[in-house]
Design a protein around this motif. Structure first.
Motif, PDB file in Angstrom:
ATOM      1  N   VAL A 173      47.624  40.098  40.750  1.00  0.00           N
ATOM      2  CA  VAL A 173      47.918  41.504  40.474  1.00  0.00           C
ATOM      3  C   VAL A 173      46.640  42.195  40.019  1.00  0.00           C
ATOM      4  O   VAL A 173      46.052  41.819  38.999  1.00  0.00           O
ATOM      5  N   LEU A 174      46.192  43.195  40.772  1.00  0.00           N
ATOM      6  CA  LEU A 174      45.021  43.980  40.399  1.00  0.00           C
ATOM      7  C   LEU A 174      45.487  45.339  39.890  1.00  0.00           C
ATOM      8  O   LEU A 174      46.172  46.084  40.605  1.00  0.00           O
ATOM      9  N   LEU A 221      31.437  45.200  48.635  1.00  0.00           N
ATOM     10  CA  LEU A 221      30.575  44.083  48.250  1.00  0.00           C
ATOM     11  C   LEU A 221      31.362  42.850  47.817  1.00  0.00           C
ATOM     12  O   LEU A 221      30.774  41.833  47.442  1.00  0.00           O
ATOM     13  N   GLY A 222      32.682  42.939  47.857  1.00  0.00           N
ATOM     14  CA  GLY A 222      33.507  41.808  47.425  1.00  0.00           C
ATOM     15  C   GLY A 222      33.477  41.575  45.930  1.00  0.00           C
ATOM     16  O   GLY A 222      33.644  40.438  45.475  1.00  0.00           O
ATOM     17  N   ARG A 223      33.278  42.643  45.143  1.00  0.00           N
ATOM     18  CA  ARG A 223      33.143  42.503  43.685  1.00  0.00           C
ATOM     19  C   ARG A 223      34.171  43.330  42.917  1.00  0.00           C
ATOM     20  O   ARG A 223      33.926  43.764  41.801  1.00  0.00           O
ATOM     21  N   MET A 224      35.334  43.538  43.503  1.00  0.00           N
ATOM     22  CA  MET A 224      36.332  44.401  42.879  1.00  0.00           C
ATOM     23  C   MET A 224      36.700  43.936  41.470  1.00  0.00           C
ATOM     24  O   MET A 224      36.839  44.727  40.538  1.00  0.00           O
ATOM     25  N   GLU A 225      36.872  42.624  41.289  1.00  0.00           N
ATOM     26  CA  GLU A 225      37.327  42.118  39.997  1.00  0.00           C
ATOM     27  C   GLU A 225      36.252  42.162  38.920  1.00  0.00           C
ATOM     28  O   GLU A 225      36.527  41.863  37.759  1.00  0.00           O
ATOM     29  N   ARG A 226      35.028  42.538  39.278  1.00  0.00           N
ATOM     30  CA  ARG A 226      33.963  42.695  38.290  1.00  0.00           C
ATOM     31  C   ARG A 226      33.873  44.111  37.735  1.00  0.00           C
ATOM     32  O   ARG A 226      33.097  44.368  36.807  1.00  0.00           O
ATOM     33  N   VAL A 227      34.631  45.041  38.296  1.00  0.00           N
ATOM     34  CA  VAL A 227      34.564  46.434  37.857  1.00  0.00           C
ATOM     35  C   VAL A 227      35.254  46.594  36.507  1.00  0.00           C
ATOM     36  O   VAL A 227      36.397  46.152  36.328  1.00  0.00           O
ATOM     37  N   ASP A 228      34.575  47.208  35.565  1.00  0.00           N
ATOM     38  CA  ASP A 228      35.160  47.505  34.258  1.00  0.00           C
ATOM     39  C   ASP A 228      36.312  48.487  34.448  1.00  0.00           C
ATOM     40  O   ASP A 228      36.121  49.579  34.977  1.00  0.00           O
ATOM     41  N   GLY A 229      37.501  48.082  34.031  1.00  0.00           N
ATOM     42  CA  GLY A 229      38.672  48.932  34.233  1.00  0.00           C
ATOM     43  C   GLY A 229      39.625  48.371  35.276  1.00  0.00           C
ATOM     44  O   GLY A 229      40.721  48.907  35.466  1.00  0.00           O
ATOM     45  N   VAL A 230      39.213  47.286  35.953  1.00  0.00           N
ATOM     46  CA  VAL A 230      40.098  46.584  36.892  1.00  0.00           C
ATOM     47  C   VAL A 230      40.524  45.267  36.260  1.00  0.00           C
ATOM     48  O   VAL A 230      39.683  44.418  35.956  1.00  0.00           O
ATOM     49  N   ALA A 231      41.821  45.113  36.049  1.00  0.00           N
ATOM     50  CA  ALA A 231      42.357  43.862  35.507  1.00  0.00           C
ATOM     51  C   ALA A 231      42.952  43.045  36.645  1.00  0.00           C
ATOM     52  O   ALA A 231      43.588  43.589  37.545  1.00  0.00           O
ATOM     53  N   SER A 232      42.733  41.727  36.609  1.00  0.00           N
ATOM     54  CA  SER A 232      43.239  40.834  37.652  1.00  0.00           C
ATOM     55  C   SER A 232      44.004  39.693  36.992  1.00  0.00           C
ATOM     56  O   SER A 232      43.433  38.941  36.203  1.00  0.00           O
ATOM     57  N   LEU A 233      45.300  39.576  37.306  1.00  0.00           N
ATOM     58  CA  LEU A 233      46.157  38.590  36.650  1.00  0.00           C
ATOM     59  C   LEU A 233      47.002  37.850  37.681  1.00  0.00           C
ATOM     60  O   LEU A 233      47.458  38.441  38.661  1.00  0.00           O
ATOM     61  N   ARG A 234      47.238  36.562  37.444  1.00  0.00           N
ATOM     62  CA  ARG A 234      48.163  35.801  38.270  1.00  0.00           C
ATOM     63  C   ARG A 234      49.587  36.049  37.778  1.00  0.00           C
ATOM     64  O   ARG A 234      49.816  36.264  36.593  1.00  0.00           O
TER      65      ARG A 234
END
Length: 291
Positions: A212-213, A232-245
């Motif tokens: 879940v992004l 660039l394939g770096r979405m989960e490195r953006v401050d303000g984007v949370a990524s959870l299983r």
């Protein structure tokens, strides 16, 4: 091997010549082929539900939307194959499926099966992703005439047309019981998005969980940073984007009846209940495919 081929003539502007080569190669490899041309939305699901015997494998020939329809009509234990002829072909990219019809046919007949666990959006299965907010607005706003003639350009135009709206709606997303707020969200089963772009490096289509992004900051500048990171394939490195299983996700919006997309097509409106399915699907992939 008994194979049912479901062909969507509207996907990707039609690929009749490729279909003929694909079917010819299946038969050359010894398969018994039953071919069906769809006539409109949800026709593939209806057709498969009415079949007493779907065979050993059902192959979706079309885009991700065609595969979604086949998935929702697929009988338990029947393998799912894909020959991607659509616009984005995200699932084909995820599984490393070949583009040439002869090679795609060899994967169906001579490849191997891996267990892929779909998820369900309000009871209907999806295999790659669903989204709300900006992601759903883009899918909802795609001009189908432009898509048929120019492919991905239709999505680019829809993205540009929806940018200024980002941040005007707020959503409550409950991830395995944990409530969180965001301005857009994508629930993905795989790593890829829009074809070749990597949305999530944490996702794994073979794992019985979704990723879940959550896009938790408003503003056009933040959205543009996210779109740049996607390239660039770096979405989960953006401050303000949370990524959870997660195994279960609930999404609601009190401000309006917001649209939802699943596997690149409109899929109704919120609220959305997303759960990992309890029945994995055997998918035909190349022998060289690695998790």
């Amino acid at each position: 091997m008994k194979i049912t081929v479901i062909y969507n003539p509207a996907a990707g502007g039609g690929r009749e010549a490729l279909l003929c080569r694909f079917v010819a190669e299946l038969e050359q490899l010894g398969a018994r082929v039953r071919l069906y041309h769809t006539t409109g939305p949800n026709d593939a699901t209806r057709y498969l539900n009415e079949l007493e015997d779907q065979g050993d494998c059902v192959v979706a020939v079309g885009g991700d939307g065609t595969t979604n329809e086949v998935l929702n009509g697929l009988a338990p234990g029947v393998a799912l194959g894909v020959f991607a002829t659509g616009t984005a072909n995200v699932l084909a990219r995820e599984l490393g499926l070949p583009k040439k019809p002869e090679a795609a046919a060899r994967v169906v007949v001579c490849g191997k099966s891996v267990s892929v666990t779909p998820a369900r959006l309000n009871g209907r299965r999806f295999i790659m992703m669903c989204g709300i907010g900006y992601d759903a607005w883009v899918v909802d706003g795609v001009n189908l005439g432009i898509k048929e003639r120019f492919g991905k350009l239709a999505y680019v135009l829809a993205m540009l047309g929806q940018i200024r709206r980002y941040g005007e709606r707020q959503y409550r997303v409950t991830v395995d019981g944990r409530p969180l707020d965001c301005f857009s969200a994508i629930v993905t089963n795989g790593r890829h998005y829009g074809g070749s772009f990597v949305l999530s490096r944490e996702a794994n289509i073979l794992r019985p969980q979704v990723q879940v992004l959550l896009f938790q900051k408003p503003g056009v500048r933040f959205l543009l940073r996210c779109l740049s990171a996607l390239l660039l394939g770096r979405m989960e490195r953006v401050d303000g984007v949370a990524s959870l299983r997660a195994e279960k996700v609930h999404i609601q919006c009190e401000q309006a009846a917001e649209p939802v997309q699943a596997d690149g097509d409109p899929a109704g409106h919120l609220p959305a209940e997303i759960v990992v399915d309890d029945a994995p699907v055997p998918m035909r992939v190349p022998e060289t495919f690695l998790p």
